[in-house]
Design a protein around this motif. Structure first.
Motif, short mmCIF file in Angstrom:
data_model
loop_
_atom_site.label_atom_id
_atom_site.label_comp_id
_atom_site.label_asym_id
_atom_site.label_seq_id
_atom_site.Cartn_x
_atom_site.Cartn_y
_atom_site.Cartn_z
N GLY A 1 41.28 143.12 137.38
CA GLY A 1 42.27 143.32 138.52
C GLY A 1 41.52 144.57 138.70
N LEU A 2 43.02 145.29 138.46
CA LEU A 2 42.87 147.00 139.37
C LEU A 2 41.36 147.62 138.58
CD1 LEU A 2 43.87 148.96 141.74
CD2 LEU A 2 45.70 149.79 140.64
N THR A 3 41.85 148.09 137.62
CA THR A 3 40.27 148.60 136.34
C THR A 3 39.22 148.36 137.58
OG1 THR A 3 41.68 148.87 134.87
CG2 THR A 3 40.18 149.39 134.59
N SER A 4 39.16 147.17 137.51
CA SER A 4 37.63 146.57 137.62
C SER A 4 37.52 146.76 139.36
CB SER A 4 37.38 144.52 137.50
OG SER A 4 36.17 144.77 138.00
N GLN A 5 38.40 146.63 140.35
CA GLN A 5 38.07 147.16 141.52
C GLN A 5 38.08 148.76 141.89
OE1 GLN A 5 38.11 144.47 143.44
NE2 GLN A 5 37.75 145.79 145.40
N ILE A 6 38.56 149.80 140.89
CA ILE A 6 38.03 151.30 141.37
C ILE A 6 36.86 150.93 141.38
CG2 ILE A 6 38.78 152.80 140.97
CD1 ILE A 6 42.14 152.72 140.59
N ARG A 7 37.02 150.84 139.50
CA ARG A 7 35.14 150.92 139.42
C ARG A 7 34.45 150.61 140.42
NH1 ARG A 7 35.59 150.39 132.79
NH2 ARG A 7 36.86 152.26 132.01
N ARG A 8 34.19 149.23 140.54
CA ARG A 8 33.35 148.40 141.82
C ARG A 8 32.94 149.05 142.76
NH1 ARG A 8 34.34 144.06 142.48
NH2 ARG A 8 36.21 144.12 142.06
N ALA A 9 34.26 149.47 143.70
CA ALA A 9 34.40 150.27 144.85
C ALA A 9 34.07 152.06 144.52
CB ALA A 9 36.16 150.61 145.10
N GLY A 10 34.41 152.67 143.06
CA GLY A 10 33.95 153.82 143.25
C GLY A 10 32.04 154.04 143.77
N ILE A 11 31.53 152.96 142.11
CA ILE A 11 30.19 152.74 142.19
C ILE A 11 29.85 152.85 143.68
CG2 ILE A 11 28.40 151.38 141.51
CD1 ILE A 11 30.13 151.04 138.73
N SER A 12 30.43 151.70 144.27
CA SER A 12 29.71 151.12 146.10
C SER A 12 29.47 152.66 146.38
CB SER A 12 30.79 150.59 146.87
OG SER A 12 30.39 150.07 148.01
N ILE A 13 30.17 153.18 146.28
CA ILE A 13 30.55 155.14 147.07
C ILE A 13 28.68 155.52 147.30
CG2 ILE A 13 30.86 157.31 147.56
CD1 ILE A 13 33.74 156.15 147.03
N SER A 14 28.03 155.90 145.91
CA SER A 14 27.44 156.60 145.18
C SER A 14 25.82 155.37 145.33
CB SER A 14 27.19 156.89 144.04
OG SER A 14 27.98 156.65 142.90
N ALA A 15 26.55 154.11 144.98
CA ALA A 15 24.80 153.26 145.08
C ALA A 15 24.89 152.83 146.46
CB ALA A 15 25.28 151.96 144.87
N ASN A 16 25.41 153.19 147.33
CA ASN A 16 24.56 152.29 148.83
C ASN A 16 24.33 153.95 149.28
OD1 ASN A 16 25.19 150.38 149.90
ND2 ASN A 16 27.74 150.59 148.92
N ILE A 17 25.22 155.01 149.12
CA ILE A 17 24.09 156.17 149.55
C ILE A 17 23.11 156.26 148.87
CG2 ILE A 17 24.07 158.91 149.58
CD1 ILE A 17 27.16 158.96 148.95
N SER A 18 22.68 155.76 147.72
CA SER A 18 20.82 155.63 146.76
C SER A 18 20.18 155.18 147.62
CB SER A 18 21.29 155.53 145.89
OG SER A 18 22.74 155.70 145.34
N GLU A 19 21.20 154.13 148.09
CA GLU A 19 20.52 152.26 148.84
C GLU A 19 19.66 153.15 150.40
OE1 GLU A 19 20.27 147.14 149.69
OE2 GLU A 19 22.25 148.26 147.92
N GLY A 20 20.51 153.82 151.04
CA GLY A 20 20.37 153.88 152.02
C GLY A 20 19.22 155.23 152.21
N CYS A 21 19.49 156.12 150.69
CA CYS A 21 18.27 157.13 150.96
C CYS A 21 16.58 156.14 151.15
CB CYS A 21 18.13 157.76 150.03
SG CYS A 21 19.64 159.39 150.11
N GLY A 22 16.74 155.34 150.78
CA GLY A 22 15.50 154.06 150.58
C GLY A 22 15.04 153.37 152.26
N LYS A 23 15.72 153.51 153.13
CA LYS A 23 15.56 152.67 154.33
C LYS A 23 14.49 153.65 155.05
CE LYS A 23 17.99 150.11 153.37
NZ LYS A 23 17.41 148.37 152.70
#
Length: 119
Positions: free
Chosen positions: A34-56
């Motif tokens: 539940g909350l543990t997984s959701q916090i972790r996934r949302a947190g990862i999404s922050i840096s992962a989307n910055i990383s992915e955006g750098c490849g555009k």
């Protein structure tokens, strides 16, 4: 090509994810999916989307991924508040997280604004 590691906002968001993982280890077992997984996934999404955006290739695409990252920051901001209100995080753990999240949001906002001004 942009190197995501050179962005201070990526570095700060990566550190935030590491801290979120450390803190959520202590959450109740029933929150594992539940909350543990959701916090972790949302947190990862922050840096992962910055990383992915750098490849555009375009500034517009980069800004779009930073916008997704900003939305994930909003989600983490709420989820950590919820965790505090559920007494899964104490005030001493929550306060520095909150400050970091706001700092990341400000950096993302200014970077998005700068990219959109150049379009």
């Amino acid at each position: 090509m942009r190197d995501f590691r050179k962005y201070a906002v990526w570095e700060q968001s990566h550190k935030l994810v590491l801290e979120l993982y450390r803190l959520t280890k202590n959450f109740p077992q029933e929150e594992k999916f539940g909350l543990t997984s959701q916090i972790r996934r949302a947190g990862i999404s922050i840096s992962a989307n910055i990383s992915e955006g750098c490849g555009k290739l375009s500034e517009r695409d980069f800004a779009r991924f930073l916008g997704i990252s900003f939305g994930s920051c909003q989600e983490v901001e709420y989820l950590t508040l919820l965790a505090k209100d559920l007494d899964y995080l104490d005030e001493q753990s929550y306060e520095p997280l909150s400050i970091e999240i706001v700092s990341i949001k400000k950096q993302l906002y200014h970077l998005i604004k700068k990219l959109n001004a150049g379009s």
